[in-house]
Design a protein around this motif. Structure first.
Motif, mmCIF file in Angstrom:
data_model
loop_
_atom_site.group_PDB
_atom_site.id
_atom_site.type_symbol
_atom_site.label_atom_id
_atom_site.label_comp_id
_atom_site.label_asym_id
_atom_site.label_seq_id
_atom_site.Cartn_x
_atom_site.Cartn_y
_atom_site.Cartn_z
ATOM 1 N N GLY A 65 0.822 -1.213 0.000
ATOM 2 C CA GLY A 65 0.000 0.000 0.000
ATOM 3 C C GLY A 65 0.848 1.252 0.000
ATOM 4 N N GLY A 66 0.267 2.332 0.497
ATOM 5 C CA GLY A 66 0.982 3.602 0.552
ATOM 6 C C GLY A 66 1.266 4.142 -0.835
ATOM 7 N N ILE A 67 2.376 4.849 -0.963
ATOM 8 C CA ILE A 67 2.691 5.509 -2.232
ATOM 9 C C ILE A 67 2.858 4.484 -3.359
ATOM 10 N N ASN A 68 3.299 3.277 -3.018
ATOM 11 C CA ASN A 68 3.477 2.268 -4.072
ATOM 12 C C ASN A 68 2.147 1.883 -4.730
ATOM 13 N N ALA A 69 1.069 1.938 -3.948
ATOM 14 C CA ALA A 69 -0.257 1.662 -4.515
ATOM 15 C C ALA A 69 -0.630 2.746 -5.520
ATOM 16 N N THR A 70 -0.284 3.995 -5.206
ATOM 17 C CA THR A 70 -0.576 5.093 -6.132
ATOM 18 C C THR A 70 0.267 4.970 -7.399
ATOM 19 N N VAL A 71 1.541 4.614 -7.230
ATOM 20 C CA VAL A 71 2.410 4.440 -8.407
ATOM 21 C C VAL A 71 1.845 3.344 -9.314
ATOM 22 N N ARG A 72 1.439 2.227 -8.716
ATOM 23 C CA ARG A 72 0.898 1.106 -9.489
ATOM 24 C C ARG A 72 -0.350 1.531 -10.261
ATOM 25 N N ALA A 73 -1.287 2.157 -9.547
ATOM 26 C CA ALA A 73 -2.553 2.553 -10.185
ATOM 27 C C ALA A 73 -2.328 3.614 -11.261
ATOM 28 N N THR A 74 -1.390 4.531 -11.020
ATOM 29 C CA THR A 74 -1.138 5.605 -11.989
ATOM 30 C C THR A 74 -0.468 5.049 -13.235
ATOM 31 N N ARG A 75 0.454 4.099 -13.051
ATOM 32 C CA ARG A 75 1.096 3.473 -14.209
ATOM 33 C C ARG A 75 0.075 2.723 -15.052
ATOM 34 N N GLU A 76 -0.873 2.051 -14.384
ATOM 35 C CA GLU A 76 -1.848 1.218 -15.105
ATOM 36 C C GLU A 76 -2.926 2.045 -15.792
ATOM 37 N N ALA A 77 -3.221 3.236 -15.286
ATOM 38 C CA ALA A 77 -4.345 4.014 -15.820
ATOM 39 C C ALA A 77 -4.037 4.531 -17.220
ATOM 40 N N PRO A 78 -4.986 4.360 -18.167
ATOM 41 C CA PRO A 78 -4.798 4.971 -19.492
ATOM 42 C C PRO A 78 -4.819 6.499 -19.378
ATOM 43 N N LEU A 79 -4.218 7.168 -20.346
ATOM 44 C CA LEU A 79 -4.169 8.632 -20.337
ATOM 45 C C LEU A 79 -5.561 9.237 -20.171
ATOM 46 N N GLU A 80 -6.559 8.666 -20.883
ATOM 47 C CA GLU A 80 -7.914 9.233 -20.841
ATOM 48 C C GLU A 80 -8.479 9.191 -19.416
ATOM 49 N N GLU A 81 -8.154 8.129 -18.683
ATOM 50 C CA GLU A 81 -8.635 8.000 -17.307
ATOM 51 C C GLU A 81 -7.955 9.054 -16.421
ATOM 52 N N LEU A 82 -6.660 9.253 -16.592
ATOM 53 C CA LEU A 82 -5.953 10.275 -15.806
ATOM 54 C C LEU A 82 -6.479 11.669 -16.146
ATOM 55 N N GLU A 83 -6.808 11.875 -17.423
ATOM 56 C CA GLU A 83 -7.365 13.178 -17.824
ATOM 57 C C GLU A 83 -8.727 13.414 -17.170
ATOM 58 N N ARG A 84 -9.539 12.372 -17.134
ATOM 59 C CA ARG A 84 -10.874 12.494 -16.528
ATOM 60 C C ARG A 84 -10.752 12.828 -15.037
ATOM 61 N N LEU A 85 -9.856 12.124 -14.345
ATOM 62 C CA LEU A 85 -9.647 12.376 -12.915
ATOM 63 C C LEU A 85 -9.108 13.789 -12.685
ATOM 64 N N THR A 86 -8.174 14.201 -13.537
ATOM 65 C CA THR A 86 -7.559 15.518 -13.376
ATOM 66 C C THR A 86 -8.569 16.628 -13.630
ATOM 67 N N ARG A 87 -9.410 16.455 -14.662
ATOM 68 C CA ARG A 87 -10.418 17.467 -14.974
ATOM 69 C C ARG A 87 -11.376 17.640 -13.799
ATOM 70 N N ALA A 88 -11.803 16.541 -13.209
ATOM 71 C CA ALA A 88 -12.726 16.622 -12.066
ATOM 72 C C ALA A 88 -12.061 17.321 -10.881
ATOM 73 N N ARG A 89 -10.772 17.053 -10.669
ATOM 74 C CA ARG A 89 -10.064 17.710 -9.565
ATOM 75 C C ARG A 89 -9.897 19.200 -9.854
#
Ligand code: ZN
Length: 427
Positions: A108-132
């Protein structure tokens, strides 16, 4: 009689216009008004003088603040907003007594974020970023810094930086934080990872970020490793930032002064020599009290920085592990309560201080002729209500670059500011 100044937007009807043109009383003008043309402020003064000084274009916009207090949009100079994954359970576990080292050992911890961020497609990261970004704007932030640092490979860092450029009215500054932590595939070989950052990532990502940042602290990278990254980054034309002296006093602040970093951030474990060095080098101290609040740790000595003449910025440190808060109003309140800043000191630090920490002090952070027309309308009659009336969102609407920045209709024909009822009103 001299010719009037042409404007395509005027703001009137304020009870207080907080200009931040100086730190004393935040440059407050009673019943202040302003005028802008093509997104840039062309006139600021008392409303009584507006008509004599300004001519509004036929299709110009008049924003009536209806008796509210208006101030510059917040400038949040330190966020890690581009990430995937969810760590709410980890937060609950930590409050339940589970040690962070145990969480890390379990993946867990930061490694969980690294894993999820690496796996996420660009479009998913864009959607999350736009909402934030919608939420940042709804809480009054009109300029925000976005760090990478959860990719930790060339492709994944590039993807994070690309997601941060999603179409949105909030102004952005991009920071490459490849040297955040050593990723799992380099476990036990931090110097090899630093070599990869210097030889591969920095040259390849030149032009995709304005700043390079390093997490220089106990358990992250040491001064020698930070120096290696800074030497290469400087040669490539990046400006510099550093995470320094948060967990232990390791020399990051002195290094920031030596390299002329634009800012040094966190700065909880500093000494008097650090303050003198930061002051002499003109390094902005970015303080992140929301992180101290979340982690139950000490606060940076804000008063000592101000007394030493160091420019202070307040930022959220928005991130999924140690401060999941995009609301700079709340951070201003925490800084006043826990770090004993006055409301005026805290508000100045969250606007002009943030601008200085991004090298944008001539463009944003205050309402003065020649600067961007970025302002927020508060559900308050005085700036002092902002830290005082806490835990709620006092921002009623925002104008960015002279345009209504509401989610429903970005057209300049709007005659009222965002009402917070669209998607941006979510919190
Ligand atoms: Zn950070």
């Amino acid at each position: 009689m001299s010719e009037k100044i042409a404007a395509d937007l005027v703001l009137r009807g304020t009870c207080e216009l907080v200009t931040m043109s100086r730190r004393e009383e935040c440059g407050s003008l009673t019943r202040g008004a302003l005028a802008a043309k093509e997104g840039v402020i062309v006139w600021v003064g008392h409303e009584a003088d507006l008509e004599g000084a300004v001519r509004v274009d036929d299709d110009g916009v008049v924003v009536d603040a209806d008796g509210a207090c208006v101030m510059p949009g917040f400038v949040d100079a330190h966020t890690h907003m581009v990430f995937a994954g969810d760590r709410a359970d980890e937060y609950a576990a930590r409050l339940g007594g589970v040690a962070y080292s145990e969480i890390l050992a379990g993946g867990g911890g930061i490694n969980a974020t690294v894993r999820a961020t690496r796996e996420a497609p660009l479009e998913e990261l864009e959607r999350l970023t736009r909402a934030r970004l919608d939420s940042f704007l709804a809480h009054g932030t009109t300029t925000v810094e976005c760090k990478s640092g959860y990719g930790q490979s060339l492709a994944a860092e590039r993807k994070q930086l690309a997601a941060a450029r999603v179409d949105h009215p909030v102004r952005r500054v991009h920071t490459l934080l490849a040297a955040h932590l050593t990723p799992p595939e380099f476990a036990g070989r931090p110097d090899d990872y630093i070599a990869y950052v210097c030889d591969e990532m920095l040259p390849a990502l030149q032009g995709e970020a304005e700043f390079v940042d390093v997490f220089c602290d106990e358990g992250a990278f040491n001064v020698a490793q930070t120096r290696r990254v800074f030497d290469v980054a400087k040669t490539l034309g990046f400006r510099l930032k550093v995470h320094a002296e948060e967990l232990a006093h390791t020399g990051g602040a002195r290094l920031a002064a030596e390299y002329g970093c634009v800012s040094a951030d966190h700065l909880i474990r500093v000494d008097g020599d650090d303050l003198a060095a930061l002051r002499a080098a003109g390094v902005v101290a970015v303080l992140l009290p929301g992180t101290s609040y979340t982690l139950h740790t000490d606060y940076a000595p804000a008063r000592a920085f101000l007394d030493a003449g160091v420019t202070v910025a307040l930022a959220t440190d928005f991130n999924p592990g140690t401060c999941y808060c995009e609301n700079l109003q709340a951070i201003v309140s925490v800084a006043c309560q826990e770090d004993r800043l006055t409301p005026d000191e805290a508000l100045y630090a969250a606007t002009m201080g943030g601008a200085a920490a991004l090298g944008l002090q001539d463009e944003v952070g205050s309402l003065e002729a020649g600067k961007a027309c970025d302002f927020i309308v508060l559900a308050a009659r005085s700036r002092h209500e902002l830290p005082y009336h806490w835990g709620v969102n006092l921002v009623e609407g925002a104008i960015v670059g002279g345009r209504h920045a509401g989610p429903a209709d970005g057209s300049a024909a709007e005659h009222t500011v965002a009402d917070g009822t669209g998607p941006a009103g979510r919190s």
